[in-house]
Enzyme design. Structure first.
Site, PDB file in Angstrom:
ATOM      1  N   HIS A 166      16.449  88.084  -0.835  1.00  0.00           N
ATOM      2  CA  HIS A 166      16.259  86.932   0.048  1.00  0.00           C
ATOM      3  C   HIS A 166      14.990  86.177  -0.316  1.00  0.00           C
ATOM      4  O   HIS A 166      14.209  86.592  -1.176  1.00  0.00           O
ATOM      5  CB  HIS A 166      16.238  87.366   1.516  1.00  0.00           C
ATOM      6  CG  HIS A 166      15.129  88.307   1.882  1.00  0.00           C
ATOM      7  ND1 HIS A 166      13.819  87.914   2.023  1.00  0.00           N
ATOM      8  CD2 HIS A 166      15.147  89.638   2.162  1.00  0.00           C
ATOM      9  CE1 HIS A 166      13.075  88.946   2.364  1.00  0.00           C
ATOM     10  NE2 HIS A 166      13.854  90.008   2.450  1.00  0.00           N
ATOM     11  N   CYS A 182      13.502  95.366   0.901  1.00  0.00           N
ATOM     12  CA  CYS A 182      14.268  94.244   0.378  1.00  0.00           C
ATOM     13  C   CYS A 182      13.536  93.594  -0.798  1.00  0.00           C
ATOM     14  O   CYS A 182      12.342  93.799  -0.996  1.00  0.00           O
ATOM     15  CB  CYS A 182      14.525  93.214   1.472  1.00  0.00           C
ATOM     16  SG  CYS A 182      15.639  93.804   2.768  1.00  0.00           S
TER      17      CYS A 182
END
Length: 214
Positions: A166, A182
């Site tokens: 992301h 992440c």
């Protein structure tokens, strides 16, 4: 004139705040230097990265890259903070990334089974336990949404791993171990990668380029 304890403490706090203000202003100025205006995208906007403040090694670029993975595969080298989108003829498009800090790293194979344009962010329960002051939900496009303009969701055998590729609100974090597992990318880079990766794209997250994965 006598000064009571409350007055004294209030004055001390004010003085401390006065001393803290220059440091806060300097920190804000340093952060703002990483941005260069705004970019419109699908009804929302994000802060455009000032690439002059990004070390050239972390900028998106084509590089020589030898891999057994087929073209179109995403390979993440967490040790060196690079994400490779494998291309043909021993080349790849390389992006600088931020990865999980110690205790939050994850390695292995996955697949992009979900893609989101301006995703909403819902922190997982374990994150809320560590940081109870976090909001329970942030809508897509909100200026404080840490996922940025795009998210690619990693699945393994049909189950959501909880890890994503992301964007980030903190371009200075690229090249560092900063996240809860992440993979962070510059907003411009996650938009670019989103366009290149259809659902079903294979992802290999390595501890380092010499690691093996089943």
């Amino acid at each position: 004139m006598a000064m009571d304890r409350r007055t004294f403490l209030g004055g001390a706090a004010a003085v401390a705040g006065t001393f803290a203000m220059p440091q806060l202003a300097q920190a804000n100025a340093a952060a703002n230097a990483y941005f260069n205006g705004y970019e419109q995208d699908n009804g929302f906007q994000y802060r455009r990265t000032n690439l002059n403040r990004i070390d050239p090694v972390w900028r998106r670029q084509m590089v020589k890259y030898f891999s057994d993975e087929p073209p179109g595969t995403v390979v993440v080298d967490t040790q060196n903070h690079f994400l490779y989108w494998v291309w043909e003829n021993n080349t790849a498009l390389r992006y600088g990334v931020g990865v999980g800090r110690e205790g939050f790293k994850w390695y292995g194979r996955a697949r992009i089974d979900r893609k989101a344009l301006w995703p909403r962010w819902v922190p997982p329960p374990e994150m809320l336990k560590r940081q109870p002051d976090l909001p329970r939900r942030v809508e897509g496009g909100a200026p404080n949404n840490p996922l940025g303009p795009r998210a690619l969701y990693l699945y393994n055998n049909g189950s959501d791993t909880g890890y994503r590729l992301h964007g980030t609100l903190e371009p200075w974090s690229i090249g560092h171990d900063v996240s809860s597992g992440c993979i962070r990318m510059l907003p411009e880079d996650i938009i670019d990668l989103y366009q290149r990766c259809p659902k079903g794209t294979g992802v290999l997250v390595l501890e380092h380029l010499g690691a093996s994965a089943g």
